[in-house]
Write an enzyme that holds these catalytic residues in place. Structure first.
Site, PDB file in Angstrom:
ATOM      1  N   ARG A 122     -13.669  -7.486   5.128  1.00  0.00           N
ATOM      2  CA  ARG A 122     -12.861  -8.651   5.489  1.00  0.00           C
ATOM      3  C   ARG A 122     -11.494  -8.227   6.020  1.00  0.00           C
ATOM      4  NH1 ARG A 122     -10.684 -13.502   1.485  1.00  0.00           N
ATOM      5  NH2 ARG A 122      -9.640 -14.720   3.097  1.00  0.00           N
ATOM      6  N   ASP A 270      -8.942   2.877   8.675  1.00  0.00           N
ATOM      7  CA  ASP A 270      -8.539   4.046   7.900  1.00  0.00           C
ATOM      8  C   ASP A 270      -9.610   4.532   6.936  1.00  0.00           C
ATOM      9  OD1 ASP A 270      -6.881   6.054   7.035  1.00  0.00           O
ATOM     10  OD2 ASP A 270      -5.818   4.807   5.590  1.00  0.00           O
ATOM     11  N   GLU A 272      -8.707   7.308   5.263  1.00  0.00           N
ATOM     12  CA  GLU A 272      -7.890   8.266   4.520  1.00  0.00           C
ATOM     13  C   GLU A 272      -7.059   7.604   3.419  1.00  0.00           C
ATOM     14  OE1 GLU A 272      -4.506  11.618   4.797  1.00  0.00           O
ATOM     15  OE2 GLU A 272      -4.358   9.684   5.764  1.00  0.00           O
ATOM     16  N   SER A 274      -5.570   4.899   2.641  1.00  0.00           N
ATOM     17  CA  SER A 274      -5.618   3.531   2.134  1.00  0.00           C
ATOM     18  C   SER A 274      -6.937   3.172   1.463  1.00  0.00           C
ATOM     19  CB  SER A 274      -5.329   2.533   3.269  1.00  0.00           C
ATOM     20  OG  SER A 274      -6.390   2.495   4.193  1.00  0.00           O
ATOM     21  N   GLU A 432       3.514  14.361   9.946  1.00  0.00           N
ATOM     22  CA  GLU A 432       3.870  13.994   8.575  1.00  0.00           C
ATOM     23  C   GLU A 432       3.977  15.189   7.627  1.00  0.00           C
ATOM     24  OE1 GLU A 432       0.785  11.384   7.166  1.00  0.00           O
ATOM     25  OE2 GLU A 432      -0.813  12.700   7.868  1.00  0.00           O
ATOM     26  N   PHE A 458       6.874   8.985   7.589  1.00  0.00           N
ATOM     27  CA  PHE A 458       8.024   9.424   6.794  1.00  0.00           C
ATOM     28  C   PHE A 458       7.717   9.486   5.295  1.00  0.00           C
ATOM     29  CE2 PHE A 458       8.340   4.821   7.021  1.00  0.00           C
ATOM     30  CZ  PHE A 458       8.717   4.439   5.754  1.00  0.00           C
ATOM     31  N   PRO A 541       2.256  -4.112   7.766  1.00  0.00           N
ATOM     32  CA  PRO A 541       1.299  -4.186   6.667  1.00  0.00           C
ATOM     33  C   PRO A 541       0.325  -5.353   6.711  1.00  0.00           C
ATOM     34  CG  PRO A 541       3.403  -5.056   5.947  1.00  0.00           C
ATOM     35  CD  PRO A 541       3.594  -4.597   7.373  1.00  0.00           C
TER      36      PRO A 541
END
Length: 722
Positions: A122, A270, A272, A274, A432, A458, A541
């Site tokens: 979702r 993602d 990775e 999340s 990163e 960051f 977000p």
């Protein structure tokens, strides 16, 4: 179904079945040849992957030894040392990237970017569909229109007083970005299309056009009273919806029922930071969602107002252009896929020595294989993602040019294996890790034929800063780190290197996440800095945040900003090598120390308990002041490494940390009271796997590879699943 075994690997049965029955038939590859090629690739590249990880450890040991032997820090000596061990590499001559066949959302347009856990269907669909968002809804449901003023609260029922302020804000925006030649959008009674132009009519019978007529590009039903008007600025579209009978439109002078903003131009699906994917079952679920997005078949059902609704991918939009032609716009974000880094392994494939295969290699093959469906068999895809035939893989947590080169070699091998043209697979370089930041130009050079993206992460960058210099001394308090020389130099270096490498008009330069999803007013005040810095995208977000942040790109021309900055060739390495250590005069009181521990530990526990017990890789986690923050493994890495550093240098004691852990466990349990599926840590913290994981992340933090949290998180999550 037989599980294929080769001389090199054994394949997990469920993984084999997924690939053989759901994916390979869609790309026309021979099953036996595919698995032979796949296992050979894994067998040949795994030793290189392992050598790269060993090199990370060796370099870290040398840096630790340097700091242990050089307590009085000398910047020139330190830079010479890093060059000597190969951590800091010599830069070659200037060059420009050569990436071709890049979609306009990456190459030429500037706009927001979403990052979403692909394991949640979702969420993934919501993000993909966030290419367009209602400005009215975004304003009404956020704090951009303050809810603290009398009568301004957004309740369950529509609040006309709040709605009035929303409409006023939106029409102020139209006046700034799409000004009329005369008058204001506030006073318009109706809009019509006349001789390829837009006319705005006022109650006194007068009319006017746009100050810049070319901003009007299309409409729906232009020969009558249009039902929608499409405007464009800085490459982004804005759709004014006209509806005399609409809930809002019937009360509006011009009958504007809503204003839709072209919002999230691209979305990173993602695999990775999340998501919490710790075994084959988790990974196959994630891969299957990626397959559904590429084919257009993914859907998710949910309950709303007592009714079951189904979410699917939105189609494209068609209008009538200024000259009567069809005017088509994309209905979905351009989808990128973030693979995992080089560190972790997966049970999906077992090597002949009994070890698991590198997860990053498996990700590259499977995600590219799935994305290749629309290239090799486009008629099977309900809608198209890349219009240029490219596959966009964001690659995180690479350390320096040699690891970027390895990823490029991996992608080259995958292209040959799948029968794709060279450089079909594009690489996004997450800037990163410290070794990547300091060698960014050379990282881009080795990927110059396929790089499409650089982005400052960051959060992870701060975690790596702490871990790399763990032995150098105690770091400043966490909130002070973001205001120090090193991070400003890092952010400027990223843009400068990107522009000087020819990214403008060819590739994205990105900035990091706004981590406070409920603080949209602050975002609107502060996030313009990313555009002013020359970034063509920045992470947000939520779809609501994407719609609001898109207003910045409609008002600020990033191309002009980049032209202003492109002449800058400053060397930022000295700034990036300034370690943000606590000076002797920054002595902290015991109260200061406890407060810092409470903030860090509450955040660690709040995130870890959901990851370990519930399998939630990214969510809104209330901080110690009950402000909701987007937490993922990057924020966890900072907090755990920060406490490990303070323990190392005796700023705090183990007893203090343990005491605060117990106290904050109770706080986090209270904050999550009533959360479905939540498993409390108290009163028996000794038996709570989440609590013990959080404790291990702190006390074993200095020993974790580059300070990464994945090994311990996976360990404890697997215990819960088993």
């Amino acid at each position: 179904m037989n599980v294929p075994m080769t001389k090199q690997c054994q394949i997990q049965q469920s993984f084999c079945q997924f690939i053989n029955t759901e994916v390979l038939p869609l790309v026309g590859l021979d099953v036996n040849q595919f698995w032979n090629d796949f296992t050979q690739l894994v067998s040949e590249l795994t030793p290189i992957n392992q050598d790269l990880l060993a090199e990370r450890g060796e370099m870290q040991e040398k840096i630790n030894e340097f700091h242990a032997n050089n307590r009085s820090f000398n910047a020139q000596q330190y830079r010479a040392f890093l060059s000597q061990i190969g951590y800091l590499q010599q830069e070659g001559p200037d060059f420009c990237i050569e990436t071709c066949n890049v979609d306009q959302e990456i190459a030429t347009l500037a706009g927001p970017q979403l990052v979403v856990p692909i394991k949640n269907a979702r969420f993934a669909l919501n993000a993909a569909n966030a290419r367009w968002g209602s400005l009215y809804d975004a304003l009404y449901g956020s704090d951009v229109i303050a809810q603290t003023e009398p009568g301004m609260k957004a309740g369950k029922k529509y609040n006309p007083a709040r709605g009035k302020h929303v409409i006023a804000y939106a029409k102020d925006f139209l006046d700034r970005v799409f000004p009329l030649d005369q008058g204001s959008h506030h006073d318009v009674e109706s809009y019509t299309v006349y001789f390829n132009g837009l006319l705005a009519h006022f109650p006194d019978g007068t009319h006017t056009g746009l100050k810049r007529p070319c901003q009007f590009v299309a409409a729906s039903d232009p020969e009558r009273e249009p039902t929608s008007i499409l405007l464009k600025n800085n490459g982004l579209h804005v759709e004014i919806i006209i509806n005399r009978q609409g809930k809002i439109g019937k009360h509006d002078l011009a009958h504007i029922d809503d204003i839709n903003i072209e919002s999230a131009l691209s979305t990173i699906m993602d695999l990775e930071d999340s998501i919490a994917a710790v075994d084959g079952e988790d990974k196959i679920d994630a891969y299957r969602n990626w397959l559904g997005l590429i084919t257009g078949s993914l859907h998710a059902s949910f309950e709303k107002n007592g009714l079951t609704q189904i979410r699917r991918l939105e189609g494209d939009k068609t209008y009538t252009g200024r000259s009567g032609e069809d005017y088509n716009v994309h209905g979905r974000s351009l989808l990128l896929i973030r693979n995992v880094g080089h560190l972790m392994t997966s049970e999906l494939m077992m090597l002949d020595n009994g070890e698991q295969a590198p997860e990053g290699i498996i990700d590259a093959v499977v995600t590219a294989l799935i994305a290749a469906i629309e290239i090799k068999n486009p008629e099977l895809c309900r809608m198209k993602n890349s219009r240029t035939g490219s596959i966009y893989i964001v690659k995180p947590k690479m350390h320096g040019p040699v690891e970027v080169a390895f990823s490029c070699e991996l992608f080259d091998r995958v292209e040959r294996m799948l029968g794709l043209e060279p450089n079909t697979i594009k690489i996004g370089i997450m800037d990163e890790e410290r070794r990547t930041s300091l060698n960014l130009k050379e990282c881009i050079r080795v990927a110059k034929s396929r790089v499409f993206f650089i982005n400052t992460g960051f959060l992870d960058r701060t975690g790596d800063e702490i871990h790399t210099s763990m032995q150098a001394g105690p770091f400043l308090a966490k909130q002070e780190l973001k205001h120090q020389t090193w991070i400003d130099a890092y952010e400027k270096n990223n843009v400068s290197i990107g522009l000087n490498s020819g990214f403008s008009g060819k590739a994205q330069i990105g900035k990091g996440m706004w981590a406070m999803p409920d603080e949209m007013a602050k975002m609107m005040e502060q996030k313009t800095a990313h555009l002013e810095a020359g970034a063509t995208t920045a992470w947000v977000p939520s779809p609501t945040a994407a719609t609001l942040h898109a207003l910045h790109y409609l008002e600020i021309d990033v191309k002009q900003q980049q032209q202003r900055l492109s002449a800058n060739s400053e060397d930022y390495k000295d700034g990036m090598l300034t370690i943000p250590l606590m000076a002797q005069e920054n002595q902290l009181t015991e109260q200061d120390i406890i407060r810092e521990l409470e903030n860090n530990i509450q955040g660690i526990l709040g995130y870890v308990v959901r990851w370990v017990e519930m399998g939630v890789g990214c969510s809104k986690v209330p901080d110690i002041n009950n402000t909701a923050l987007m937490e993922d493994r990057a924020t966890l890495r900072i907090s755990s490494q920060h406490i490990a550093n303070w323990l190392k240098h005796n700023i705090c004691t183990a007893e203090q940390v343990c005491q605060v852990l117990e106290q904050m466990a109770s706080t986090v349990d209270e904050q999550n009271e009533g959360t479905f599926g939540y498993y409390p840590m108290t009163p028996n913290t000794a038996t709570s796997r989440a609590f013990q994981c959080a404790k291990a992340l702190i006390f074993e933090g200095a020993q974790q590879p580059n300070g990464y949290t994945e090994p311990l998180l996976h360990q404890y999550r697997l215990q819960v699943k088993q």
